[in-house]
Design an enzyme around this catalytic site. Structure first.
Site, PDB file in Angstrom:
ATOM      1  N   ASP A 142       0.814  -1.222   0.000  1.00 52.34           N
ATOM      2  CA  ASP A 142       0.000   0.000   0.000  1.00 52.34           C
ATOM      3  C   ASP A 142       0.849   1.275   0.000  1.00 52.34           C
ATOM      4  OD1 ASP A 142      -2.083  -1.739   0.194  1.00 52.34           O
ATOM      5  OD2 ASP A 142      -2.801  -1.085   2.150  1.00 52.34           O
ATOM      6  N   ARG A 177     -19.135   0.158 -22.025  1.00 48.84           N
ATOM      7  CA  ARG A 177     -19.477  -0.111 -20.633  1.00 48.84           C
ATOM      8  C   ARG A 177     -18.830   0.840 -19.647  1.00 48.84           C
ATOM      9  NH1 ARG A 177     -19.368  -6.578 -20.679  1.00 48.84           N
ATOM     10  NH2 ARG A 177     -21.617  -6.795 -20.726  1.00 48.84           N
ATOM     11  N   ARG A 282     -19.825  -3.289 -15.199  1.00 50.78           N
ATOM     12  CA  ARG A 282     -19.199  -4.525 -14.713  1.00 50.78           C
ATOM     13  C   ARG A 282     -18.112  -4.160 -13.707  1.00 50.78           C
ATOM     14  NH1 ARG A 282     -23.016  -6.159 -16.908  1.00 50.78           N
ATOM     15  NH2 ARG A 282     -23.219  -7.841 -18.440  1.00 50.78           N
TER      16      ARG A 282
HETATM   17  O1  F6P Z   1      -2.048  -3.826   4.143  1.00 47.64           O
HETATM   18  C1  F6P Z   1      -1.899  -4.300   2.881  1.00 47.64           C
HETATM   19  C2  F6P Z   1      -3.143  -4.944   2.389  1.00 47.64           C
HETATM   20  O2  F6P Z   1      -2.793  -5.370   1.119  1.00 47.64           O
HETATM   21  C3  F6P Z   1      -4.408  -4.084   2.386  1.00 47.64           C
HETATM   22  O3  F6P Z   1      -4.527  -3.282   1.258  1.00 47.64           O
HETATM   23  C4  F6P Z   1      -5.486  -5.111   2.488  1.00 47.64           C
HETATM   24  O4  F6P Z   1      -6.678  -4.595   3.014  1.00 47.64           O
HETATM   25  C5  F6P Z   1      -4.860  -6.096   3.410  1.00 47.64           C
HETATM   26  O5  F6P Z   1      -3.493  -6.081   3.143  1.00 47.64           O
HETATM   27  C6  F6P Z   1      -5.444  -7.472   3.268  1.00 47.64           C
HETATM   28  O6  F6P Z   1      -4.656  -8.390   3.966  1.00 47.64           O
HETATM   29  P1  F6P Z   1      -5.065  -9.879   4.305  1.00 47.64           P
HETATM   30  O7  F6P Z   1      -6.108 -10.316   3.343  1.00 47.64           O
HETATM   31  O8  F6P Z   1      -3.809 -10.663   4.174  1.00 47.64           O
HETATM   32  O9  F6P Z   1      -5.558  -9.866   5.697  1.00 47.64           O
END
Ligand code: F6P
Length: 364
Positions: A142, A177, A282
């Protein structure tokens, strides 16, 4: 012999293996250092029997381009909140941090390199305050850590998201779309912003700026002429509308403290229909595809730089720090600074100005 233990914690991220390999290769140049890895974050050291692996050059040969982490990871529990099942079937947590530090000392481990995101670095800081020799390495797709210019894994996620936009553009154009792509980004919209710009999307909705559905509708209307046209929308999983509605569900996994995001794209689809959008819509949720597979070259390079630097901080006994990239240097910050504030998209962000200049609708 001195010993350093590597831990990979939190969600996985392309480039973790390149960090592990870099630490090991750098350490092998010192005669008196051995590297071990704890399996599944700190669980390996906390479990009985202990699950540690010796990491030598042979063990890490060629892993720099592999996705995931050879040490495995978890974003549940940890030394301060170890999940325990009660007799009645409910779950509670206990603090095992003191016991873990005693065990680390008993095993002759001199330092720990903790590779993880903000949650993991909070654990690093708390352990450091208890006397453990810790060096952190930032990790998050992120890119939401402010103490480093960027984190490895982010560019790979952006490539994957951009590839998805590119593919969705051709199918959207063929069908006239509205095509919605939901990408990762819990609090920070960096993946969405970068892939929207790179892929040429017309709308980009981020967690930082609650969107007004009417603004999105205006943009859609401007793109369609007598029902013909198409539009691509990129939305972060953590985005929400101006009424504050975002989409998340509670997790029933013991020790998992986050809510599970995913589905805002479908909510947006519904809101558009309710706002009178009559075009075909979609939605694609890209999900964990963004975290898998081989890291791009940029991430392998950054991860390798972080790994070498992390071991050098151990050599210099600069504990309580986290490796950081501040262009053009690979440097370090204190863990305290590292966890102070997240790196969020703001109106001042250079790429936001670019997005606005390109005419991308941000829903505000
Ligand atoms: O923090 C990174 C991240 O990729 C977020 O964007 C996402 O919400 C989260 O991890 C999901 O992590 P997991 O599915 O492993 O709990």
């Amino acid at each position: 012999m001195k010993r350093v233990m590597i831990v990979t914690g939190g969600g996985d991220c392309p480039g973790l293996n390149a960090v592990i390999r870099a630490v090991v290769n750098r350490a092998s140049q010192e005669k008196d250092w051995e590297v071990v890895g704890s399996i599944e974050a700190f669980n390996g050291i906390l479990r009985e029997p202990t699950e540690l692996v010796v990491l030598d050059e042979n063990a890490v040969k060629g892993i720099h381009y592999q996705g995931g982490t050879i040490l495995q990871t978890t974003n549940k529990g940890g030394p301060f909140s170890w999940p325990i099942k009660e007799k009645d079937g409910t779950w509670t947590t206990v603090d095992r941090s003191d016991e873990m530090i005693r065990k680390i000392n008993y095993l002759g481990i001199d330092a720990v390199i903790n590779i993880g995101g903000d949650g993991s670095q909070r654990i690093s800081q708390a352990l450091f305050e208890k006397g453990l020799n810790v060096v952190g390495v930032p990790k998050t797709i992120d890119n939401d850590l402010s103490a480093t210019d960027s984190t490895f894994g982010f560019q790979t996620a952006v490539e994957i998201a951009t590839d998805a936009v590119d593919k969705l553009v051709t199918t959207a154009a063929s069908h006239n779309r509205v095509q919605i792509l939901e990408v990762m980004g819990r609090d920070a919209g960096w993946i969405a912003l970068h892939s929207a710009v790179a892929g040429g999307a017309e709308v980009c909705l981020l967690p930082e700026f609650p969107y007004d559905i009417n603004k999105v509708m205006e943009k859609i209307d401007s793109r369609f002429n007598k029902g013909r046209g198409f539009i691509n929308i990129v939305i972060s999983e953590g985005a929400r509308n101006i009424n504050g509605n975002y989409v998340a569900r509670e997790s029933n996994e013991p020790g998992y403290n986050n809510r599970i995001l995913g589905g805002i794209g479908f909510q947006l689809e519904q809101e558009l229909k309710e706002a009178g959008c009559e075009h075909s819509i979609r939605t694609t949720v890209l999900g964990h595809l963004q975290r898998g597979g081989v890291p791009v070259a940029y991430d392998r390079v950054l991860a390798s730089q972080f790994g070498v630097k992390a071991f050098e901080l151990v050599l210099e006994e600069k504990y309580g720090t986290m490796v950081s990239y501040r262009h053009p240097r690979i440097t370090y910050v204190t863990l305290k600074e590292a966890i102070q504030k997240p790196n969020l998209v703001t109106w001042d962000t250079a790429l936001m100005k670019t997005a606005l200049g390109l005419g991308i609708c941000l829903g505000v």
